[in-house]
Design a protein around this motif. Structure first.
Motif, PDB file in Angstrom:
ATOM      1  N   PHE A   7       1.012  -1.111   0.612  1.00 55.40           N
ATOM      2  CA  PHE A   7      -0.110  -0.134   0.077  1.00 55.40           C
ATOM      3  C   PHE A   7       0.883   1.491   0.041  1.00 55.40           C
ATOM      4  O   PHE A   7      -0.424   2.486   0.505  1.00 55.40           O
ATOM      5  CB  PHE A   7      -0.789   0.409   1.011  1.00 55.40           C
ATOM      6  N   LEU A   8       2.016   0.921  -0.066  1.00 56.37           N
ATOM      7  CA  LEU A   8       3.104   2.440   0.045  1.00 56.37           C
ATOM      8  C   LEU A   8       4.346   2.276  -1.195  1.00 56.37           C
ATOM      9  O   LEU A   8       4.915   1.148  -0.640  1.00 56.37           O
ATOM     10  CB  LEU A   8       3.546   2.439   1.779  1.00 56.37           C
ATOM     11  N   GLU A   9       5.318   2.620  -1.099  1.00 59.77           N
ATOM     12  CA  GLU A   9       5.943   2.545  -2.351  1.00 59.77           C
ATOM     13  C   GLU A   9       7.381   3.861  -1.962  1.00 59.77           C
ATOM     14  O   GLU A   9       6.236   4.737  -1.742  1.00 59.77           O
ATOM     15  CB  GLU A   9       6.061   2.328  -3.457  1.00 59.77           C
ATOM     16  N   VAL A  10       8.317   4.126  -1.814  1.00 55.94           N
ATOM     17  CA  VAL A  10       9.060   4.375  -1.906  1.00 55.94           C
ATOM     18  C   VAL A  10       9.883   4.257  -2.752  1.00 55.94           C
ATOM     19  O   VAL A  10      11.087   3.161  -2.726  1.00 55.94           O
ATOM     20  CB  VAL A  10       9.641   4.808   0.002  1.00 55.94           C
ATOM     21  N   TYR A  11      10.274   5.156  -3.953  1.00 58.10           N
ATOM     22  CA  TYR A  11      10.976   4.672  -5.298  1.00 58.10           C
ATOM     23  C   TYR A  11      11.414   5.798  -5.005  1.00 58.10           C
ATOM     24  O   TYR A  11      11.110   6.660  -5.874  1.00 58.10           O
ATOM     25  CB  TYR A  11       9.803   4.093  -5.642  1.00 58.10           C
ATOM     26  N   GLY A  12      12.858   5.487  -5.976  1.00 59.99           N
ATOM     27  CA  GLY A  12      14.067   6.462  -6.790  1.00 59.99           C
ATOM     28  C   GLY A  12      15.583   6.610  -5.951  1.00 59.99           C
ATOM     29  O   GLY A  12      15.919   5.489  -5.583  1.00 59.99           O
ATOM     30  N   THR A  13      16.102   7.332  -7.277  1.00 56.66           N
ATOM     31  CA  THR A  13      17.561   6.372  -6.993  1.00 56.66           C
ATOM     32  C   THR A  13      17.922   8.500  -6.894  1.00 56.66           C
ATOM     33  O   THR A  13      19.525   8.249  -5.925  1.00 56.66           O
ATOM     34  CB  THR A  13      17.773   6.625  -7.842  1.00 56.66           C
ATOM     35  N   ASP A  14      17.369   9.299  -6.517  1.00 54.71           N
ATOM     36  CA  ASP A  14      17.847  10.759  -6.283  1.00 54.71           C
ATOM     37  C   ASP A  14      17.943  11.194  -5.127  1.00 54.71           C
ATOM     38  O   ASP A  14      18.261  12.263  -5.110  1.00 54.71           O
ATOM     39  CB  ASP A  14      16.930  12.057  -7.317  1.00 54.71           C
ATOM     40  N   LYS A  15      18.113  10.120  -4.313  1.00 59.94           N
ATOM     41  CA  LYS A  15      18.131  11.303  -2.272  1.00 59.94           C
ATOM     42  C   LYS A  15      19.473  10.609  -1.334  1.00 59.94           C
ATOM     43  O   LYS A  15      19.943   9.454  -2.261  1.00 59.94           O
ATOM     44  CB  LYS A  15      16.891  11.550  -1.805  1.00 59.94           C
ATOM     45  N   ASP A  16      19.929  11.051  -0.799  1.00 63.25           N
ATOM     46  CA  ASP A  16      20.875  10.630   0.266  1.00 63.25           C
ATOM     47  C   ASP A  16      19.780   9.577   1.428  1.00 63.25           C
ATOM     48  O   ASP A  16      19.004   9.917   0.875  1.00 63.25           O
ATOM     49  CB  ASP A  16      21.656  11.924   1.510  1.00 63.25           C
ATOM     50  N   TRP A  20      16.648   9.264   2.614  1.00 55.30           N
ATOM     51  CA  TRP A  20      14.790   8.068   2.016  1.00 55.30           C
ATOM     52  C   TRP A  20      14.621   8.094   3.343  1.00 55.30           C
ATOM     53  O   TRP A  20      13.154   7.172   3.469  1.00 55.30           O
ATOM     54  CB  TRP A  20      15.855   6.760   1.188  1.00 55.30           C
ATOM     55  N   ALA A  21      15.505   7.914   4.705  1.00 51.93           N
ATOM     56  CA  ALA A  21      15.012   7.217   6.012  1.00 51.93           C
ATOM     57  C   ALA A  21      13.594   8.302   6.165  1.00 51.93           C
ATOM     58  O   ALA A  21      12.712   7.447   6.733  1.00 51.93           O
ATOM     59  CB  ALA A  21      16.265   6.947   6.658  1.00 51.93           C
ATOM     60  N   LYS A  22      14.279   8.846   5.948  1.00 50.77           N
ATOM     61  CA  LYS A  22      13.222  10.334   6.995  1.00 50.77           C
ATOM     62  C   LYS A  22      12.102  10.238   6.230  1.00 50.77           C
ATOM     63  O   LYS A  22      10.587  10.568   6.438  1.00 50.77           O
ATOM     64  CB  LYS A  22      13.908  11.596   6.449  1.00 50.77           C
ATOM     65  N   GLU A  23      11.914  10.187   5.173  1.00 53.32           N
ATOM     66  CA  GLU A  23      10.291  10.066   4.127  1.00 53.32           C
ATOM     67  C   GLU A  23       9.796   8.965   4.138  1.00 53.32           C
ATOM     68  O   GLU A  23       8.472   8.488   4.181  1.00 53.32           O
ATOM     69  CB  GLU A  23      11.521   9.767   2.173  1.00 53.32           C
ATOM     70  N   ILE A  24      10.600   7.606   4.060  1.00 53.39           N
ATOM     71  CA  ILE A  24       9.497   6.639   5.201  1.00 53.39           C
ATOM     72  C   ILE A  24       9.372   6.924   6.326  1.00 53.39           C
ATOM     73  O   ILE A  24       7.565   6.519   5.942  1.00 53.39           O
ATOM     74  CB  ILE A  24      10.794   5.159   5.229  1.00 53.39           C
ATOM     75  N   GLU A 106      -3.533   1.117  -6.173  1.00 55.59           N
ATOM     76  CA  GLU A 106      -3.378   2.253  -6.913  1.00 55.59           C
ATOM     77  C   GLU A 106      -2.406   3.096  -7.150  1.00 55.59           C
ATOM     78  O   GLU A 106      -1.391   3.372  -7.846  1.00 55.59           O
ATOM     79  CB  GLU A 106      -4.787   2.446  -7.233  1.00 55.59           C
ATOM     80  N   ASN A 107      -1.848   3.196  -5.819  1.00 54.26           N
ATOM     81  CA  ASN A 107      -1.269   4.286  -5.939  1.00 54.26           C
ATOM     82  C   ASN A 107       0.085   4.354  -5.699  1.00 54.26           C
ATOM     83  O   ASN A 107       1.957   4.694  -5.926  1.00 54.26           O
ATOM     84  CB  ASN A 107      -0.886   5.406  -4.369  1.00 54.26           C
ATOM     85  N   CYS A 108       0.395   2.806  -6.160  1.00 53.44           N
ATOM     86  CA  CYS A 108       1.345   2.739  -5.806  1.00 53.44           C
ATOM     87  C   CYS A 108       2.294   2.047  -7.663  1.00 53.44           C
ATOM     88  O   CYS A 108       2.832   1.032  -8.010  1.00 53.44           O
ATOM     89  CB  CYS A 108       1.670   0.468  -5.641  1.00 53.44           C
TER      90      CYS A 108
END
Length: 171
Positions: A7-16, A20-24, A106-108
């Motif tokens: 139900f949740l995705e954190v996806y990408g390569t553009d961050k330190d 990413w840890a904070k975004e999760i 659907e948000n994934c």
């Protein structure tokens, strides 16, 4: 019966990694969840490796710098591709209610894109081609290898005493 639901995705390569840890953590808040609600996070084994530079930290250590709970949550994933895709195949099969055992919300959007664009390797048909985008697929494979598969058709679910797990898993 049990169902896996992403139900949740954190996806990408553009961050330190710390970002990413904070975004999760922030994205979990949207669902009224915290890292305490997560049972484990299967991660690519490479995040545990320290870079050649002796003064650098591993990605896992950078996550733990943000919140120490990551230290106990991050677990190296089983990266056996052939066995992993076989398990994914089970989870994508239809449960008795006609829905797949594993669902994406659907948000994934990256997960939906990768599942719909995946195709077999020309030489190893049991594997997904490395030419297609497979980052989300890999994390699903890591997760599904960790979760015990019980085929409802064999009567292994809906028995008295079976209950929903009290922790979520993340990858």
């Amino acid at each position: 019966f049990y169902r896996s639901k992403t139900f949740l995705e954190v996806y990408g390569t553009d961050k330190d990694p710390r970002d990413w840890a904070k975004e999760i953590i922030e994205k979990l808040k949207f669902f009224n969840l915290t890292l305490d609600d997560i049972g484990w996070i299967n991660a690519d084994t490479q995040i545990f490796n320290r870079p050649i530079d002796r003064n650098s930290k591993s990605i896992a250590s950078l996550f733990a710098d943000v919140d120490d709970r990551y230290s106990s949550l991050l677990k190296p994933a089983d990266k056996d591709r052939i066995a992993g895709w076989a398990v994914v195949h089970n989870w994508l099969s239809l449960a008795p209610d006609g829905q797949p055992y594993h669902l994406l919300t659907e948000n994934c959007v990256n997960g939906i894109r990768e599942y719909s664009g995946a195709y077999h390797d020309d030489n190893i048909v049991e594997d997904i081609s490395s030419e297609c985008s497979d980052h989300f697929l890999d994390q699903d494979r890591y997760k599904m290898r960790k979760i015990k598969w019980i085929d409802a058709k064999l009567g292994g679910v809906n028995r008295p005493g079976n209950k929903e797990p009290d922790k979520f898993t993340a990858v």
